[in-house]
Design a protein around this motif. Structure first.
Motif, PDB file in Angstrom:
ATOM      1  N   ALA A 138       0.824  -1.209   0.000  1.00 33.46           N
ATOM      2  CA  ALA A 138       0.000   0.000   0.000  1.00 33.46           C
ATOM      3  C   ALA A 138       0.861   1.263   0.000  1.00 33.46           C
ATOM      4  CB  ALA A 138      -0.920  -0.003   1.223  1.00 33.46           C
ATOM      5  N   LYS A 139       1.909   1.256   0.807  1.00 34.73           N
ATOM      6  CA  LYS A 139       2.832   2.392   0.852  1.00 34.73           C
ATOM      7  C   LYS A 139       3.432   2.662  -0.522  1.00 34.73           C
ATOM      8  CE  LYS A 139       6.060   5.179   2.726  1.00 34.73           C
ATOM      9  NZ  LYS A 139       5.769   6.605   3.017  1.00 34.73           N
ATOM     10  N   ASN A 140       3.826   1.606  -1.232  1.00 34.42           N
ATOM     11  CA  ASN A 140       4.404   1.771  -2.563  1.00 34.42           C
ATOM     12  C   ASN A 140       3.394   2.370  -3.534  1.00 34.42           C
ATOM     13  OD1 ASN A 140       6.816   0.669  -1.654  1.00 34.42           O
ATOM     14  ND2 ASN A 140       6.347  -1.400  -2.374  1.00 34.42           N
ATOM     15  N   LEU A 141       2.129   1.939  -3.463  1.00 36.91           N
ATOM     16  CA  LEU A 141       1.091   2.495  -4.331  1.00 36.91           C
ATOM     17  C   LEU A 141       0.886   3.984  -4.067  1.00 36.91           C
ATOM     18  CD1 LEU A 141      -1.723  -0.246  -4.296  1.00 36.91           C
ATOM     19  CD2 LEU A 141      -0.043   0.202  -6.098  1.00 36.91           C
ATOM     20  N   ALA A 144       3.840   6.076  -5.235  1.00 38.61           N
ATOM     21  CA  ALA A 144       3.901   6.145  -6.693  1.00 38.61           C
ATOM     22  C   ALA A 144       2.831   7.053  -7.280  1.00 38.61           C
ATOM     23  CB  ALA A 144       3.766   4.738  -7.283  1.00 38.61           C
ATOM     24  N   GLY A 145       1.911   7.558  -6.432  1.00 42.06           N
ATOM     25  CA  GLY A 145       0.868   8.464  -6.897  1.00 42.06           C
ATOM     26  C   GLY A 145      -0.358   7.782  -7.440  1.00 42.06           C
ATOM     27  N   ASP A 146      -0.493   6.467  -7.229  1.00 44.79           N
ATOM     28  CA  ASP A 146      -1.636   5.744  -7.781  1.00 44.79           C
ATOM     29  C   ASP A 146      -2.967   6.207  -7.213  1.00 44.79           C
ATOM     30  OD1 ASP A 146       0.444   4.311  -8.909  1.00 44.79           O
ATOM     31  OD2 ASP A 146      -0.536   2.369  -8.654  1.00 44.79           O
ATOM     32  N   LEU A 147      -2.957   6.768  -6.002  1.00 41.23           N
ATOM     33  CA  LEU A 147      -4.196   7.241  -5.384  1.00 41.23           C
ATOM     34  C   LEU A 147      -4.410   8.731  -5.627  1.00 41.23           C
ATOM     35  CD1 LEU A 147      -4.089   4.437  -4.068  1.00 41.23           C
ATOM     36  CD2 LEU A 147      -4.803   5.475  -1.932  1.00 41.23           C
ATOM     37  N   VAL A 191      -2.183   5.735  14.469  1.00 40.78           N
ATOM     38  CA  VAL A 191      -1.536   7.007  14.174  1.00 40.78           C
ATOM     39  C   VAL A 191      -0.219   6.780  13.441  1.00 40.78           C
ATOM     40  CG1 VAL A 191      -0.443   9.049  15.212  1.00 40.78           C
ATOM     41  CG2 VAL A 191      -2.666   8.251  16.051  1.00 40.78           C
ATOM     42  N   ASP A 192       0.556   5.783  13.888  1.00 35.20           N
ATOM     43  CA  ASP A 192       1.818   5.514  13.202  1.00 35.20           C
ATOM     44  C   ASP A 192       1.583   5.080  11.764  1.00 35.20           C
ATOM     45  OD1 ASP A 192       4.809   5.024  13.211  1.00 35.20           O
ATOM     46  OD2 ASP A 192       4.052   3.062  12.617  1.00 35.20           O
ATOM     47  N   LEU A 193       0.635   4.177  11.525  1.00 29.68           N
ATOM     48  CA  LEU A 193       0.372   3.741  10.157  1.00 29.68           C
ATOM     49  C   LEU A 193      -0.103   4.889   9.283  1.00 29.68           C
ATOM     50  CD1 LEU A 193      -1.287   0.206   9.969  1.00 29.68           C
ATOM     51  CD2 LEU A 193       1.060   0.906   9.504  1.00 29.68           C
ATOM     52  N   ALA A 194      -0.932   5.765   9.818  1.00 33.18           N
ATOM     53  CA  ALA A 194      -1.406   6.911   9.040  1.00 33.18           C
ATOM     54  C   ALA A 194      -0.237   7.803   8.637  1.00 33.18           C
ATOM     55  CB  ALA A 194      -2.438   7.705   9.838  1.00 33.18           C
ATOM     56  N   ARG A 195       0.637   8.109   9.587  1.00 22.87           N
ATOM     57  CA  ARG A 195       1.793   8.951   9.283  1.00 22.87           C
ATOM     58  C   ARG A 195       2.733   8.255   8.309  1.00 22.87           C
ATOM     59  NH1 ARG A 195       5.120  10.254  13.788  1.00 22.87           N
ATOM     60  NH2 ARG A 195       5.462  12.413  13.126  1.00 22.87           N
ATOM     61  N   PHE A 196       2.927   6.952   8.484  1.00 20.42           N
ATOM     62  CA  PHE A 196       3.810   6.186   7.611  1.00 20.42           C
ATOM     63  C   PHE A 196       3.278   6.143   6.183  1.00 20.42           C
ATOM     64  CE2 PHE A 196       4.722   1.789   5.946  1.00 20.42           C
ATOM     65  CZ  PHE A 196       6.060   2.001   5.638  1.00 20.42           C
ATOM     66  N   LEU A 197       1.988   5.864   6.030  1.00 20.58           N
ATOM     67  CA  LEU A 197       1.419   5.674   4.702  1.00 20.58           C
ATOM     68  C   LEU A 197       1.308   6.967   3.913  1.00 20.58           C
ATOM     69  CD1 LEU A 197      -1.391   3.054   5.450  1.00 20.58           C
ATOM     70  CD2 LEU A 197       0.691   2.669   4.119  1.00 20.58           C
ATOM     71  N   VAL A 198       0.839   8.048   4.530  1.00 12.64           N
ATOM     72  CA  VAL A 198       0.530   9.251   3.748  1.00 12.64           C
ATOM     73  C   VAL A 198       1.390  10.454   4.092  1.00 12.64           C
ATOM     74  CG1 VAL A 198      -1.864   8.440   3.574  1.00 12.64           C
ATOM     75  CG2 VAL A 198      -1.287  10.191   5.273  1.00 12.64           C
ATOM     76  N   LEU A 284      -5.174  -6.760   0.312  1.00 12.86           N
ATOM     77  CA  LEU A 284      -5.332  -5.316   0.248  1.00 12.86           C
ATOM     78  C   LEU A 284      -6.461  -5.020  -0.727  1.00 12.86           C
ATOM     79  CD1 LEU A 284      -4.042  -2.617   1.265  1.00 12.86           C
ATOM     80  CD2 LEU A 284      -2.840  -2.539  -0.933  1.00 12.86           C
ATOM     81  N   GLU A 285      -7.425  -4.229  -0.283  1.00 14.76           N
ATOM     82  CA  GLU A 285      -8.517  -3.802  -1.158  1.00 14.76           C
ATOM     83  C   GLU A 285      -8.082  -2.522  -1.869  1.00 14.76           C
ATOM     84  OE1 GLU A 285     -11.499  -5.538  -1.379  1.00 14.76           O
ATOM     85  OE2 GLU A 285     -10.556  -7.000  -0.056  1.00 14.76           O
TER      86      GLU A 285
END
Length: 370
Positions: A138-141, A144-147, A191-198, A284-285
């Protein structure tokens, strides 16, 4: 020369990491050699039994006696034991890996981060869900700007182990020992996952509006007739504003009947969305472009993060594998003398968000994350 590992704590997290230590040489050919050297605890009899089961050669009942015996110190004790042993290890230039949340309070976390900054040793915090292959995918997507432009991050972490008022009091229910309840224990992960992902796309969390609640205010003492007060939250919810235009919605509860370990995070952008659930951690959805529905991606191919070390495609991984990945990354960083994430500084950033949520609940207003 093998890295000599010292571990404080031999229960839940002690077992999880000891299992990971044993798996590393089997599946990660380039992992550094390690020796399960010293296990630290208070009860000599229980400690000796645990050391035998978990594969440690030595035991200590005083953590102060461990720092000069080991090359790496794992602090897996209760939250109130995170600051002093970790700081002492860093002052001895011994690399430290500490359980989350980093500390009971933001002030303690800042002391720990300062000690890490002044030490030549590496310091990492145990946010193991970063190392789920589907989360890495998900982080890679997202990167990469896929979202597209990130608009909304939603996360919840729901458990139900606290629903019975007759269940006994534990250290997790005391503010002096734990710092907070569901907020720190579960919310820290979200909170950590949110900061990590986005974080790279949306910036950091800038301000929050929070609500905490304690539903059961007293618990019976185990094997006794007394009760003790519960001085932490049973549940929290929060709204968050990121530095960009993205917004966040977070919640956690120990009182969500029917939910055992339901950690779910979703990210919505201008060009697509994704959703992850820990209870289906190999999936992953993903929604892209003008698609009418989500695609379920089974993240088990050899080209997916970490999967090449394990089984053929489709042979799923489990919760315990996150610790193998996490320990592989941390111990490899120690062996190479390289930076590791999440660091103590990163974990202190999480602590500042948690602290702001508590402040917001107390003050009844939005609070800026300092």
């Amino acid at each position: 020369m093998a890295l000599k590992i010292g571990v404080l704590g031999y229960r839940f997290m002690g077992k999880a990491h000891s299992n990971a230590f044993a798996r590393l040489p089997m599946f990660f050919d380039d992992a550094p050699d390690i020796e399960r050297h010293t296990l630290v605890g208070r009860d000599e009899e229980a400690l000796a039994d645990a050391a035998d089961r978990l594969g440690f050669a030595h035991t200590e009942t005083e953590w102060e006696d461990t720092m000069n015996e080991v090359d790496v110190f794992y602090n897996l004790g209760p939250n109130h034991l995170h600051p002093e042993p970790s700081i002492a290890a860093l002052e001895a230039d011994t690399p430290v890996f500490c359980e989350k949340p980093l500390a009971p309070t933001v002030e303690d976390a800042e002391r720990m981060a300062a000690a890490a900054g002044e030490s030549d040793a590496i310091a990492g915090c145990a946010f193991n869900y970063r190392f789920v292959p589907a989360i890495q995918y998900a982080k890679n997507l997202i990167d990469a700007g896929d979202l597209g432009t990130i608009r909304h991050v939603r996360g919840h972490y729901l458990q139900d182990w606290g629903t019975d008022p007759d269940d006994p009091w534990s250290w997790r229910m005391d503010a002096d020992l734990a710092g907070s309840g569901a907020l720190g224990d579960l919310g820290a992960h979200t909170v950590d996952l949110a900061r990590f992902l986005v974080g790279e796309q949306a910036g950091d969390i800038e301000r929050v509006s929070g609500h905490t609640e304690t539903f059961i205010e007293e618990r019976p003492v185990e094997n006794g007739d007394e009760t003790r007060p519960v001085t932490v939250d049973d549940a929290y919810s929060a709204q968050a504003a990121f530095e960009g235009d993205a917004m966040g919605t977070f919640e956690a509860s120990r009182m969500a009947s029917g939910h055992k370990n339901d950690h779910t995070i979703a990210v919505h952008g201008s060009e697509g969305s994704l959703k992850f659930s820990l209870e289906r951690l190999n999936e992953l959805e993903v929604l892209r472009g003008d698609s009418r529905g989500y695609e379920t991606v089974l993240v088990t191919d050899e080209s997916d993060p970490y999967v090449e070390h394990w089984w053929p495609p489709g042979h799923v991984l489990g919760w315990e594998h996150t610790f193998v990945h996490e320990d592989y990354e941390f111990l490899s960083a120690v062996a190479a003398g390289e930076h590791y994430e999440p660091s103590f500084e990163t974990a202190t950033g999480v602590q500042r968000v948690l602290d702001a949520i508590e402040q917001s609940d107390e003050r009844g207003e939005w609070v800026t994350v300092e």
